[in-house]
Design a protein around this motif. Structure first.
Motif, PDB file in Angstrom:
ATOM      1  N   ALA A   1     -10.082   5.695   2.141  1.00  0.00           N
ATOM      2  CA  ALA A   1      -9.336   5.699   0.885  1.00  0.00           C
ATOM      3  C   ALA A   1      -9.307   4.304   0.265  1.00  0.00           C
ATOM      4  O   ALA A   1      -9.410   3.295   0.954  1.00  0.00           O
ATOM      5  N   ALA A   2      -9.175   4.274  -1.065  1.00  0.00           N
ATOM      6  CA  ALA A   2      -9.018   3.000  -1.771  1.00  0.00           C
ATOM      7  C   ALA A   2      -8.012   3.185  -2.903  1.00  0.00           C
ATOM      8  O   ALA A   2      -7.822   4.293  -3.401  1.00  0.00           O
ATOM      9  N   ASP A   3      -7.362   2.086  -3.271  1.00  0.00           N
ATOM     10  CA  ASP A   3      -6.427   2.101  -4.396  1.00  0.00           C
ATOM     11  C   ASP A   3      -7.146   1.660  -5.663  1.00  0.00           C
ATOM     12  O   ASP A   3      -7.810   0.612  -5.663  1.00  0.00           O
ATOM     13  N   TYR A   4      -7.007   2.432  -6.706  1.00  0.00           N
ATOM     14  CA  TYR A   4      -7.624   2.083  -7.996  1.00  0.00           C
ATOM     15  C   TYR A   4      -6.538   1.919  -9.054  1.00  0.00           C
ATOM     16  O   TYR A   4      -5.726   2.825  -9.266  1.00  0.00           O
TER      17      TYR A   4
ATOM     18  N   ALA B   1      -5.043  -5.026   1.193  1.00  0.00           N
ATOM     19  CA  ALA B   1      -6.466  -4.658   1.166  1.00  0.00           C
ATOM     20  C   ALA B   1      -7.262  -5.683   0.360  1.00  0.00           C
ATOM     21  O   ALA B   1      -6.713  -6.337  -0.530  1.00  0.00           O
ATOM     22  N   PRO B   2      -8.558  -5.831   0.656  1.00  0.00           N
ATOM     23  CA  PRO B   2      -9.397  -6.759  -0.119  1.00  0.00           C
ATOM     24  C   PRO B   2      -9.405  -6.379  -1.600  1.00  0.00           C
ATOM     25  O   PRO B   2      -9.420  -5.198  -1.943  1.00  0.00           O
ATOM     26  N   LEU B   3      -9.387  -7.387  -2.436  1.00  0.00           N
ATOM     27  CA  LEU B   3      -9.442  -7.159  -3.884  1.00  0.00           C
ATOM     28  C   LEU B   3     -10.883  -6.968  -4.326  1.00  0.00           C
ATOM     29  O   LEU B   3     -11.761  -7.762  -3.982  1.00  0.00           O
ATOM     30  N   VAL B   4     -11.103  -5.921  -5.109  1.00  0.00           N
ATOM     31  CA  VAL B   4     -12.405  -5.695  -5.743  1.00  0.00           C
ATOM     32  C   VAL B   4     -12.161  -5.712  -7.243  1.00  0.00           C
ATOM     33  O   VAL B   4     -11.291  -4.982  -7.734  1.00  0.00           O
TER      34      VAL B   4
ATOM     35  N   TYR C   1      -9.834  -1.018   0.041  1.00  0.00           N
ATOM     36  CA  TYR C   1      -9.809  -2.084  -0.961  1.00  0.00           C
ATOM     37  C   TYR C   1      -8.910  -1.672  -2.120  1.00  0.00           C
ATOM     38  O   TYR C   1      -8.530  -0.497  -2.239  1.00  0.00           O
ATOM     39  N   PHE C   2      -8.562  -2.665  -2.931  1.00  0.00           N
ATOM     40  CA  PHE C   2      -7.804  -2.425  -4.162  1.00  0.00           C
ATOM     41  C   PHE C   2      -8.718  -2.780  -5.327  1.00  0.00           C
ATOM     42  O   PHE C   2      -9.245  -3.890  -5.395  1.00  0.00           O
ATOM     43  N   TYR C   3      -8.907  -1.847  -6.233  1.00  0.00           N
ATOM     44  CA  TYR C   3      -9.857  -2.021  -7.333  1.00  0.00           C
ATOM     45  C   TYR C   3      -9.140  -2.180  -8.661  1.00  0.00           C
ATOM     46  O   TYR C   3      -8.257  -1.398  -8.988  1.00  0.00           O
TER      47      TYR C   3
END
Lengths: 361, 361
Positions: A94-97, A167-170, A145-147
């Protein structure tokens, strides 16, 4: 209309520094006495490798890319990265957008093909007129990651803080990269289509933390594998050589102007002039909330669609081109990227005032 | 060394017609009185749409693309197509791959990620010095397509017939497109990286039978979906505008020269001169078998590696650049694409004769 009579406010592809274009023009048939155009050079030649290495070195210096991060020069635009990012980083998880505009929404939609997308925020309820505050962001504990998209070209909003996330920033910096300082070390991945602030269309810059590479599944198309592209220093196949050459010339131009601090000062000056008109007008209606305003793309409306159309036509007749808003957004948009001379901001500001006087009821 | 002193025999990116470069140079800062460079234009503008449409129309006319086929102008090079083709056409099934060189081998390796690859032929046993005959090709009854590479840039071989197969033909024409006639209607898909015969690197042309679109799985990266790119006429996102503009100028140049028949005559004339030296020499050893010779890339060796190196250095000193063989192939390679003047073939032919006289023992 000749070049000295025109200001091009296009949102991208957009204006390039005239001195860069003149240099490219003068070298077009014969690069540095090689007898060849950069468009004709083998990408495996020492000559082109020099151009390529210099471009990377200039970017590394300009925004202080740490050794922990790799710079990739790729093809396919941001839309290709919408897929490459989740394929390489999501591992089916999962990732946060953060959806704050047209393109972050498209990125989130694409990522759903490869895992779970959690919306950290979604500003579509107010037509993306704002950037949420840190406390408004929903963050998942298991996010890979966070997008987010640093500057929303269509809505005319910009993040004025770096989100704090575990989470790593994208980050998609397509439309404000090189216009303000960035602490690259805080990001897992930064990417940008080059056609706004950096180069002609056809080049995408990716800067990624080396610790994130090597997570893609086996079925990943080779050209979308960050690991493969890092291994081959972006030259698994023929790169877009001319675009990389122009990219390097633009970077040198930014250095000559005084680097990122100078770009930051200029963007404040240019956008400030246009926002000042909006703030002192009951005729124009700005789209973005004051605290979320973009320094790159100023979005606004006149009182009617007819007046919007008249504004666009009259501006064009005076050589002020491409001020139409994005198709899904409507209204007007004035893009003021790095290469826009301050005179271009003065010109549109003065025209806005004049148009208001002529059409205000 | 100035341009008029140089011949560039690079295998790609490679020489472009000088008149095309001069036109691009003259229009670089101001395209047709727009006050903008093509590199600065919005891809959604009427002006750029005109360039885009004209490029497609010129290609359609030059090689008579039937209405059953769509022309796509994409990014990512042939290597991206190595994945896009099986993703879009394989449906998890099987395909026949003719491996006759470095790049068809890489295409076959990539396709294995997405289905079953059957080698219709594999000429690696003789270092890809030949093209198999029709009767040598193994064809599977259930193949979704038959894949081959029309001209092998590294080995210097070329298919001089169109394979007869029940499955749709898929062909990589990167290095001989526009150099000889092609019956597009016989192909399911033709593609070509533009950087050899058509344009600067950063553009890939795909011509595909519309009946083949819409077979890709849901996880297909949007930018690799032929269906999506057809729907958006290749402009889902910002295309490589400058490359497309140069592509159009090169197509106009081919038309002015007399079209494909003229290109075919010229390629025979140019390559013929170099092969004549090889055929009348006991010093040079041609790599490709006579019946499989490429008109685009002539590959050969001198008696020793030392003499190969001396040949490369001496040629370069005289302005004859980039005659080194591909890294996996060694030896020498003289690429003679459409834009190579006949004088370039004369120059390398004369130098080869002279070098032989000087070094023959």
């Amino acid at each position: 209309m000749s070049r000295d009579k025109v200001f091009n406010y296009a949102a991208g592809p957009s204006v390039l520094p005239e001195s860069v274009l003149r240099k490219a023009q003068s070298e077009l048939l014969d690069y540095h006495g090689s007898g060849m155009s950069v468009m004709e050079m083998s990408h495996r030649s020492k000559l082109f490798q020099g151009i390529f290495d210099e471009a990377k070195a200039r970017l590394k210096e300009l925004i202080a890319v740490p050794d922990s991060h790799e710079i990739l020069l790729l093809q396919g635009g941001a839309t290709t990265q919408f897929a490459a990012i989740p394929i390489n980083l999501l591992e089916g998880g999962a990732a946060d957008y953060a959806v704050t505009g047209h393109f972050s929404n498209r990125a989130a939609e694409e990522a759903k093909k490869y895992g779970t997308v959690r919306l950290s925020c979604d500003t579509s309820d107010t037509n993306h007129d704002r950037i949420p505050t840190q406390s408004e962001l929903k963050l998942s504990a298991d996010a890979k990651y966070f997008y987010y998209c640093a500057n929303n070209t269509t809505a005319g909003t910009e993040w004025h803080y770096v989100p704090k996330t575990a989470a790593p920033l994208v980050c998609d910096m397509s439309s404000d990269i090189l216009s303000c300082p960035v602490d690259v070390s805080r990001y897992g991945l930064i990417y940008a289509g080059a056609q706004k602030n950096m180069a002609p269309a056809g080049l995408t810059v990716v800067i990624l933390d080396k610790s994130l590479i090597g997570r893609e599944p086996e079925w990943t198309p080779t050209m979308l594998s960050y690991q493969t592209m890092v291994k081959h220093d972006s030259m698994l196949n023929t790169p877009p050589c001319w675009n990389i050459y122009l990219f390097s010339l633009v970077l040198a131009w930014v250095q000559e102007q005084g680097g990122i601090p100078a770009m930051e000062q200029l963007r404040a000056e240019r956008a400030g002039m246009v926002y000042e008109v909006l703030d002192n007008s009951s005729f124009y209606k700005p789209h973005a909330r004051r605290d979320s305003r973009s320094f790159m793309n100023v979005t606004f409306h006149t009182p009617t669609k007819e007046l919007d159309a008249a504004f666009i036509a009259e501006a064009a007749a005076r050589g002020m081109l491409n001020v139409k808003g994005y198709k899904t957004q409507g209204g007007l948009r004035v893009s003021l990227y790095n290469a826009m001379p301050v005179e271009g901001a003065v010109a549109i500001r003065d025209f806005m005032k004049e148009f208001e006087v002529a059409h205000h009821v």
